[in-house]
Design a protein around this motif. Structure first.
Motif, mmCIF file in Angstrom:
data_model
loop_
_atom_site.group_PDB
_atom_site.id
_atom_site.type_symbol
_atom_site.label_atom_id
_atom_site.label_comp_id
_atom_site.label_asym_id
_atom_site.label_seq_id
_atom_site.Cartn_x
_atom_site.Cartn_y
_atom_site.Cartn_z
ATOM 1 N N UNK A 197 48.825 36.623 96.254
ATOM 2 C CA UNK A 197 47.943 36.250 97.370
ATOM 3 C C UNK A 197 48.841 36.165 98.599
ATOM 4 N N UNK A 198 48.504 36.952 99.630
ATOM 5 C CA UNK A 198 49.371 36.982 100.812
ATOM 6 C C UNK A 198 48.696 36.396 102.041
ATOM 7 N N UNK A 199 47.400 36.620 102.171
ATOM 8 C CA UNK A 199 46.669 36.105 103.341
ATOM 9 C C UNK A 199 45.175 36.153 103.037
ATOM 10 N N UNK A 200 44.427 35.457 103.855
ATOM 11 C CA UNK A 200 42.965 35.484 103.720
ATOM 12 C C UNK A 200 42.451 36.914 103.873
ATOM 13 N N UNK A 201 42.953 37.627 104.888
ATOM 14 C CA UNK A 201 42.465 38.990 105.161
ATOM 15 C C UNK A 201 42.751 39.915 103.976
ATOM 16 N N UNK A 202 43.958 39.807 103.446
ATOM 17 C CA UNK A 202 44.337 40.668 102.310
ATOM 18 C C UNK A 202 43.407 40.418 101.117
ATOM 19 N N UNK A 203 43.213 39.144 100.797
ATOM 20 C CA UNK A 203 42.417 38.797 99.618
ATOM 21 C C UNK A 203 40.954 39.168 99.830
#
Ligand code: PEP
Ligand code: MN
Length: 293
Positions: A54-60
């Motif tokens: 999990x890297x960021x809200x946007x990525x997920x």
């Protein structure tokens, strides 16, 4: 019942797994685990997908919206990352679990994430649906014992160099503690072969299915490390009787903070999903295929 693993591996025909809680001797029928609309071990093989970390809200969020175009409703993503080097990205920790919850709530998805510290096990249940115990921790008996005190489903990975006997006994720790909700996942083992990241042990699938009532899945990403053979390996796993396959997907693998070489981009995931789906080996609900672009 014949002690299949012992007979083959130890040549010791009077030993049996039938005394173990994980064994078919103790429970003949499969243990199935309900993850939303997906039932693992219920005879309809499933796919689990998501980024390595999990890297960021946007990525997920972008991965979640991709999965919504498919029949995949179980999203994986690492928050506590067990990395070889202390200088590598270690994961977002609790913030990563919070992002998983936020995105899962938004997209109505089930989530899986690895927990490495027994002190985080209970807390994890507030944010995720399935706790993964990773390959490096399959022999962490204190973690296994604590996982046994929960009722949260556990996805237990085969250790880096673990025999099937050790794998089954690791699962036994969790059942012995009282948690019956365990799924096993073959993720490749260390051999002399360098063509793949690890050696995918397909024989583990039917052997484990013979011995245990627990479901058995295959992680085609960490086993092969080779994007071009993930689909055939997933089909082989399902043909061998696996209850599901797991694969990593990332919106921009080249920029991924972990496992950038082996995560599928969205186009590659579409091809992977469609090839596995066309085999007819996934659950019927997955047979519609997708077109992303
Ligand atoms: C993972 O699935 O994120 C992972 C670290 O895999 P493994 O424990 O199999 O190496
Ligand atoms: Mn990974």
């Amino acid at each position: 019942m014949r002690p299949i693993l012992h007979k083959t591996i130890r040549s010791c025909s009077d030993m049996s797994y039938n005394h173990l809680l994980v064994s078919r001797g103790k429970q003949a029928e499969n243990t199935s685990i309900h993850l939303g609309s997906t039932i693992i071990g219920g005879g309809q093989p499933a796919m689990i997908a998501g980024p390595c970390s999990v890297e960021s809200y946007e990525q997920l969020r972008s991965v979640a919206s991709l999965l919504k175009k498919t029949s995949v409703n179980v999203l994986r993503g690492g928050a506590f990352k067990p990395r070889t080097s202390p200088y590598d990205f270690q994961g977002l920790g609790l913030d990563g679990l919070k992002l998983l919850k936020e995105v899962a709530d938004e997209f109505d998805l089930i989530t899986i994430s690895e927990i490495v510290d027994p002190r985080h096990l209970e807390l994890a249940g507030d944010y995720i649906d399935v706790i993964q115990i990773g390959a490096r921790n399959m022999h962490n008996f204190e973690l296994l014992k604590e996982a046994g005190r929960l009722s949260t489903p556990i996805l237990l990975k085969r250790g880096l160099s673990a025999t099937l006997d050790e794998f089954l006994h690791a699962a036994e720790y969790i059942l012995y503690g009282g948690n019956k909700n365990v799924m096993l996942i073959e993720r490749g083992i260390r051999t002399y072969e360098r063509a793949t990241r690890n050696t995918l042990d397909i024989s583990a699938v039917p052997l484990l299915k013979l011995e245990t009532h627990l479901s058995v899945l295959v992680d085609v990403t960490h086993s092969t490390g080779r994007k071009e053979i993930m689909a055939p390996c997933a089909k082989a796993a399902l043909a061998a009787g696996a209850d599901g396959v797991m694969v990593e997907v990332h919106p921009n693998p080249a920029a991924a903070l972990s496992d950038s070489a082996q995560q599928l981009d969205f186009e590659q995931f579409e091809a992977f999903y469609n090839e596995v789906k066309r085999s007819g080996l996934l659950s019927p609900a997955a047979s519609a295929g997708i077109t992303i672009s």
